[in-house]
Design an enzyme around this catalytic site. Structure first.
Site, PDB file in Angstrom:
ATOM      1  N   PRO A 147      57.213  37.079  39.538  1.00 10.34           N
ATOM      2  CA  PRO A 147      56.267  38.141  39.977  1.00 10.34           C
ATOM      3  C   PRO A 147      55.828  38.996  38.570  1.00 10.34           C
ATOM      4  O   PRO A 147      56.768  39.388  38.026  1.00 10.34           O
ATOM      5  CB  PRO A 147      56.916  39.071  41.113  1.00 10.34           C
ATOM      6  CG  PRO A 147      58.167  38.028  41.779  1.00 10.34           C
ATOM      7  CD  PRO A 147      58.713  37.197  40.546  1.00 10.34           C
ATOM      8  N   ALA A 148      54.627  39.050  38.555  1.00 11.03           N
ATOM      9  CA  ALA A 148      54.246  39.876  37.349  1.00 11.03           C
ATOM     10  C   ALA A 148      54.877  41.404  37.117  1.00 11.03           C
ATOM     11  O   ALA A 148      54.828  41.654  35.983  1.00 11.03           O
ATOM     12  CB  ALA A 148      52.658  39.903  37.133  1.00 11.03           C
ATOM     13  N   LEU A 196      60.552  46.108  38.801  1.00 12.10           N
ATOM     14  CA  LEU A 196      61.189  47.324  38.774  1.00 12.10           C
ATOM     15  C   LEU A 196      62.204  47.419  37.716  1.00 12.10           C
ATOM     16  O   LEU A 196      63.091  46.586  37.903  1.00 12.10           O
ATOM     17  CB  LEU A 196      61.855  47.796  40.231  1.00 12.10           C
ATOM     18  CG  LEU A 196      62.346  49.192  40.185  1.00 12.10           C
ATOM     19  CD1 LEU A 196      61.528  50.133  40.060  1.00 12.10           C
ATOM     20  CD2 LEU A 196      63.600  49.359  41.261  1.00 12.10           C
ATOM     21  N   ASP A 256      64.608  44.051  37.487  1.00 13.30           N
ATOM     22  CA  ASP A 256      65.206  43.794  36.492  1.00 13.30           C
ATOM     23  C   ASP A 256      66.259  44.588  36.045  1.00 13.30           C
ATOM     24  O   ASP A 256      66.424  45.600  36.053  1.00 13.30           O
ATOM     25  CB  ASP A 256      64.123  43.920  35.271  1.00 13.30           C
ATOM     26  CG  ASP A 256      64.905  43.850  33.817  1.00 13.30           C
ATOM     27  OD1 ASP A 256      64.684  42.555  33.549  1.00 13.30           O
ATOM     28  OD2 ASP A 256      65.254  44.554  33.249  1.00 13.30           O
ATOM     29  N   TYR A 285      73.858  47.940  31.970  1.00 23.17           N
ATOM     30  CA  TYR A 285      73.165  49.231  32.583  1.00 23.17           C
ATOM     31  C   TYR A 285      74.137  49.936  33.421  1.00 23.17           C
ATOM     32  O   TYR A 285      73.922  51.164  33.942  1.00 23.17           O
ATOM     33  CB  TYR A 285      71.942  48.811  33.464  1.00 23.17           C
ATOM     34  CG  TYR A 285      71.096  48.098  32.655  1.00 23.17           C
ATOM     35  CD1 TYR A 285      70.805  48.238  31.293  1.00 23.17           C
ATOM     36  CD2 TYR A 285      69.637  47.659  33.306  1.00 23.17           C
ATOM     37  CE1 TYR A 285      69.680  47.590  30.584  1.00 23.17           C
ATOM     38  CE2 TYR A 285      68.747  46.926  32.473  1.00 23.17           C
ATOM     39  CZ  TYR A 285      68.729  47.058  30.923  1.00 23.17           C
ATOM     40  OH  TYR A 285      67.548  46.297  30.380  1.00 23.17           O
ATOM     41  N   LYS A 334      71.312  40.281  32.746  1.00 21.00           N
ATOM     42  CA  LYS A 334      71.468  40.019  31.281  1.00 21.00           C
ATOM     43  C   LYS A 334      72.926  39.954  30.689  1.00 21.00           C
ATOM     44  O   LYS A 334      73.535  40.726  31.064  1.00 21.00           O
ATOM     45  CB  LYS A 334      70.770  40.970  30.391  1.00 21.00           C
ATOM     46  CG  LYS A 334      69.149  41.190  30.871  1.00 21.00           C
ATOM     47  CD  LYS A 334      68.438  42.103  29.789  1.00 21.00           C
ATOM     48  CE  LYS A 334      67.335  42.438  30.719  1.00 21.00           C
ATOM     49  NZ  LYS A 334      67.224  43.780  31.629  1.00 21.00           N
ATOM     50  N   HIS A 340      70.975  39.256  26.244  1.00 18.27           N
ATOM     51  CA  HIS A 340      70.346  40.600  26.037  1.00 18.27           C
ATOM     52  C   HIS A 340      69.912  41.003  24.550  1.00 18.27           C
ATOM     53  O   HIS A 340      68.969  41.418  24.434  1.00 18.27           O
ATOM     54  CB  HIS A 340      71.402  41.713  26.447  1.00 18.27           C
ATOM     55  CG  HIS A 340      70.803  42.699  26.789  1.00 18.27           C
ATOM     56  ND1 HIS A 340      71.463  43.616  28.025  1.00 18.27           N
ATOM     57  CD2 HIS A 340      69.682  43.519  26.583  1.00 18.27           C
ATOM     58  CE1 HIS A 340      70.482  44.626  28.262  1.00 18.27           C
ATOM     59  NE2 HIS A 340      69.625  44.461  27.391  1.00 18.27           N
TER      60      HIS A 340
END
Ligand code: A2P
Length: 319
Positions: A16-17, A20, A46, A51, A80, A113
């Site tokens: 999907p283009a 979030l 994402d 993170y 990632k 990453h």
């Protein structure tokens, strides 16, 4: 809200283009943001191991599935591989850790990453010996181990992040397969037209990170960067002409040029505002004005991770 546009990435997976972003989404906020986004209609999230919030991302997705908001096969989830897991034997451990944290049995896209290898266990390298020389742990070997994860069904597509065209070319040659995606910094001040053209010619989709100029990035990255993008007079004026907010204008520009984009927000109103940008059709004048802003300026330039002769040859990591 009209149907979200998707891009088909290798090996035939729909991306999907608009997604979030979750980098810098703090504990607690991240869980709420992902739930809010899925409720609002986002179908692309994402994330990344580094993170530090994959438990929250996974819990939000699992709760949304349990609540009947989405099915797992409707959500496109990216993770990632962090730099300290580049040795081929460590790649399997990295995805198992990510999937364990997420509480899910696969991710839809797994990205390398950075084209940089750290010694195992190193978070932020403090000296050159905390890197693994790429001649000893070649990027193509790491990528080959990621392809093996796809063959085991743990990830549906594999790609990279932070790669220049020359690195994409070398990786494709050495690994025998092009990455499906290269996720890089993209916005009007860093349009990267040559990189996008290379991707188009070689079947590599580009996703725009920091599409809003990442004003909540760490202070260490603010020392070098340009002034805030959302306050730029051209952005502010063109947004007013188009009848959208500056954030929406930047997202509409990113989608208009055929990239996907992953703006980060943990604010419910801005999460919805950003999704609505996918419905905006950019005028020719707006496109022209934003296209003229390119100056090759980066907001994300973690120079402490770059060591000439170790992580890259010559002066420029991005060459
Ligand atoms: P917040 O999370 O409070 O909404 P990027 O995606 O380029 O990294 O930018 C993220 C930054 O932009 C965050 O500080 C985020 O704050 C802010 N932001 C996200 N959406 C918008 C918007 N529509 N308007 C203004 N700021 C936004």
């Amino acid at each position: 809200m009209s149907e979200m546009k998707t891009h088909t990435i290798a090996p035939g997976v729909e991306l999907p283009a608009l997604g979030l972003g979750t980098w810098k989404s703090e504990a607690g906020d991240c869980h709420r943001a992902v739930k809010e986004a899925l409720r609002a209609g986002y179908r692309h999230v994402d994330g990344a191991w580094i993170y530090g919030n994959e438990e929250e991302v996974g819990r939000a997705i699992r709760e949304s599935i349990a609540d009947g908001v989405v099915r797992r096969d409707e959500v496109f989830l990216t993770s990632k591989l962090w730099n300290s897991f580049h040795r081929p034997d460590d790649v399997g451990k990295a995805i198992e850790d990510t999937l364990g944290k997420l509480g899910l049995d696969h991710v839809d896209l797994y990205l390398m990453h950075w084209p940089i290898a750290f010694a195992p266990g190193v978070g932020v390298p403090r000296s050159p010996d905390q890197f693994l020389p790429l001649r000893e742990v070649p990027l193509a070997d790491t990528f080959g181990a990621m392809i093996a994860l796809r063959e085991r069904g743990l990830v549906r597509a594999v790609g990279v992040s932070n790669h220049s065209a020359s690195k994409l070319e070398a990786l494709t040659r050495d690994a025998g397969e092009a990455p499906a995606v290269n996720q890089v910094e993209l916005h009007p001040r860093l349009a990267q037209r040559d990189l996008l053209a290379f991707g188009e010619a070689n079947g590599i989709h580009h996703t725009a990170y920091s599409p809003l100029g990442s004003n909540d990035r760490p202070d260490s990255m603010k020392k070098h960067g340009p002034p805030p993008l959302l306050d730029d007079p051209t952005v502010v004026n063109v947004a007013a002409d188009e009848g959208v907010t500056p954030g929406q204008l930047l997202i509409a520009w990113a989608l208009d040029r055929g990239t996907s984009a992953i703006p980060k927000s943990t604010n419910p109103a801005r999460i919805r505002e950003n999704l609505a940008a996918a419905d905006h059709r950019l005028s020719d004048d707006a496109r022209k004005a934003l296209d003229a802003m390119d100056e090759g300026a980066r907001f994300i330039d973690p120079r402490g991770m770059f060591v000439s002769g170790v992580t890259h040859e010559g002066d420029d990591f991005w060459a």
